[in-house]
Design an enzyme around this catalytic site. Structure first.
Site, PDB file in Angstrom:
ATOM      1  N   CYS A 119       9.316 -12.534  -5.059  1.00  0.00           N
ATOM      2  CA  CYS A 119       9.016 -11.206  -4.512  1.00  0.00           C
ATOM      3  C   CYS A 119       9.981 -10.126  -4.992  1.00  0.00           C
ATOM      4  O   CYS A 119       9.705  -8.936  -4.830  1.00  0.00           O
ATOM      5  CB  CYS A 119       9.010 -11.255  -2.986  1.00  0.00           C
ATOM      6  SG  CYS A 119       7.730 -12.328  -2.304  1.00  0.00           S
ATOM      7  N   HIS A 260       9.682  -3.931  -0.739  1.00  0.00           N
ATOM      8  CA  HIS A 260       8.746  -5.043  -0.870  1.00  0.00           C
ATOM      9  C   HIS A 260       7.959  -5.184   0.424  1.00  0.00           C
ATOM     10  O   HIS A 260       8.528  -5.198   1.517  1.00  0.00           O
ATOM     11  CB  HIS A 260       9.515  -6.328  -1.173  1.00  0.00           C
ATOM     12  CG  HIS A 260       8.718  -7.569  -0.974  1.00  0.00           C
ATOM     13  ND1 HIS A 260       7.478  -7.772  -1.556  1.00  0.00           N
ATOM     14  CD2 HIS A 260       8.970  -8.689  -0.236  1.00  0.00           C
ATOM     15  CE1 HIS A 260       7.017  -8.951  -1.198  1.00  0.00           C
ATOM     16  NE2 HIS A 260       7.900  -9.523  -0.396  1.00  0.00           N
ATOM     17  N   ASN A 290       1.107  -9.414   1.733  1.00  0.00           N
ATOM     18  CA  ASN A 290       2.230  -9.626   0.820  1.00  0.00           C
ATOM     19  C   ASN A 290       1.704 -10.145  -0.514  1.00  0.00           C
ATOM     20  O   ASN A 290       1.274 -11.289  -0.617  1.00  0.00           O
ATOM     21  CB  ASN A 290       3.210 -10.625   1.440  1.00  0.00           C
ATOM     22  CG  ASN A 290       4.418 -10.899   0.564  1.00  0.00           C
ATOM     23  OD1 ASN A 290       4.467 -10.511  -0.594  1.00  0.00           O
ATOM     24  ND2 ASN A 290       5.389 -11.598   1.127  1.00  0.00           N
TER      25      ASN A 290
END
EC number: 2.3.1.180
Length: 337
Positions: A119, A260, A290
């Site tokens: 990520c 993020h 996500n």
């Protein structure tokens, strides 16, 4: 003069693009498979739906679409590129998907390779690409964050299957007199990596008499959600505060906080610790979930195209996730609005 160091060039962020997976899966639809509901998911994550790729929609498809869109915004052709960096943990080909993206775009002058940092991948790739431009070795780069974590989710585990989606985002970088990457800090801590990983299969199979081998493939994502949350709300504000201090910028000078997109609770906690008002926190978690390395460029592209982010805006960005890896970058958007 002989022996003189070459000038350090600025790096302009001049175009963005994104691509979404074809299928939209709402919380209500997901509750038909696992014991969950819309209220439970929204209150704990902020996610309302996520996008999942179809069987024939590849990672290269998403990455190339996002890259093509970013080039169009920047007013550059694929042949203008010297470098393509693809941040992904889910390549179509384990040997690397960036060269295939290069071929799809027709970027015949660009070297292309993958970078894996989960990520944090897009932020790490952005910083990496910028170094090639700063030295004058290259002029233009396309940085793509793309992932299809739906391929590695246990869709019967309600703790993790509600979180992830597929997508891609991209940014075009160009050597410039005006710098759009004002500073960065990057960190890794493998000692804590077990709280979030996507492990290889550990099953063995006979090879010949007296020898065996480990079969290829991976198990589903393994995550300790509580530990990941504690990691994020501790390390992300700290790295952002350190970066702002290094760059002599105060939080109230920021136009946007671009994090993020992991969990709305994390976004809110980071903003609170930095004293950044919620109106300055960019979030599209409700629509996409996500998307791993794609979240930051996908969110940036959405905010540029809907007019929230304008040329000259100052953004503090942070990526964080498996590794454990995390980092921050102070960015000035220089593309069209």
């Amino acid at each position: 003069m002989a022996g003189q160091s070459p000038p350090v060039l600025g790096v302009g962020l001049i175009g963005s693009g994104s691509a979404q997976a074809a299928q939209v899966i709402s919380n209500d639809q997901l509750s038909q498979r696992v014991d969950t509901n819309d209220e439970w998911i929204r209150t704990r994550t902020g996610i309302g739906r996520r996008r999942v790729s179809t069987a024939d929609q590849t990672l290269v498809d998403l990455a190339a679409e996002a890259g093509r869109s970013a080039l169009t915004m920047a007013g550059r052709s694929p042949q203008d590129l010297d470098l393509i960096l693809l941040a992904t943990s889910t390549p179509d080909d384990l040997f690397g998907s960036a060269p295939r993206v290069q071929a799809e775009l027709g970027a015949t002058n660009a070297v292309a390779f993958d970078l894996t940092a989960a990520c944090s991948g897009f932020l790490f790739a952005l910083v990496t690409a910028a170094q090639y431009l700063r030295t004058g070795a290259m002029r233009r780069a396309l940085v793509i964050g793309a992932d299809q974590l739906s391929r590695f989710v246990d869709w019967d585990d309600r703790r993790s299957c509600v979180l992830f989606g597929d997508g891609a985002g991209a940014v075009v970088l160009e050597a410039s007199d005006e710098d759009g990457l004002l500073g960065f800090l990057l960190h890794s801590d493998g000692a804590r990596g077990a709280v979030l990983n996507l492990p290889a299969n550990d099953t063995s199979a006979p090879l010949i008499a007296g020898a065996e081998h480990r079969a290829g493939g991976y198990r589903p994502i393994v995550m300790n959600g509580q530990e990941v949350y504690k990691f994020a709300v501790r390390e992300v504000p700290a790295v952002l505060q350190s970066l702002l201090k290094r760059c002599d910028v105060s939080a109230d000078q920021l136009d946007w906080l671009l994090l993020h997109q992991a969990n709305q609770r994390i976004l809110d906690a980071v903003a609170d610790r930095l004293s950044v008002p919620g109106a300055k926190v960019l979030s599209n978690l409700a629509a996409y979930g996500n998307t791993s390395a794609a979240t930051i460029p996908l969110m940036l592209d959405e905010a540029v195209r809907d007019g929230r982010v304008s040329s000259g805006d100052l953004l503090a960005s942070s990526g964080f996730g498996a590794g454990l890896s995390w980092g921050a970058a102070l960015l000035r958007w220089q593309g069209p609005t």
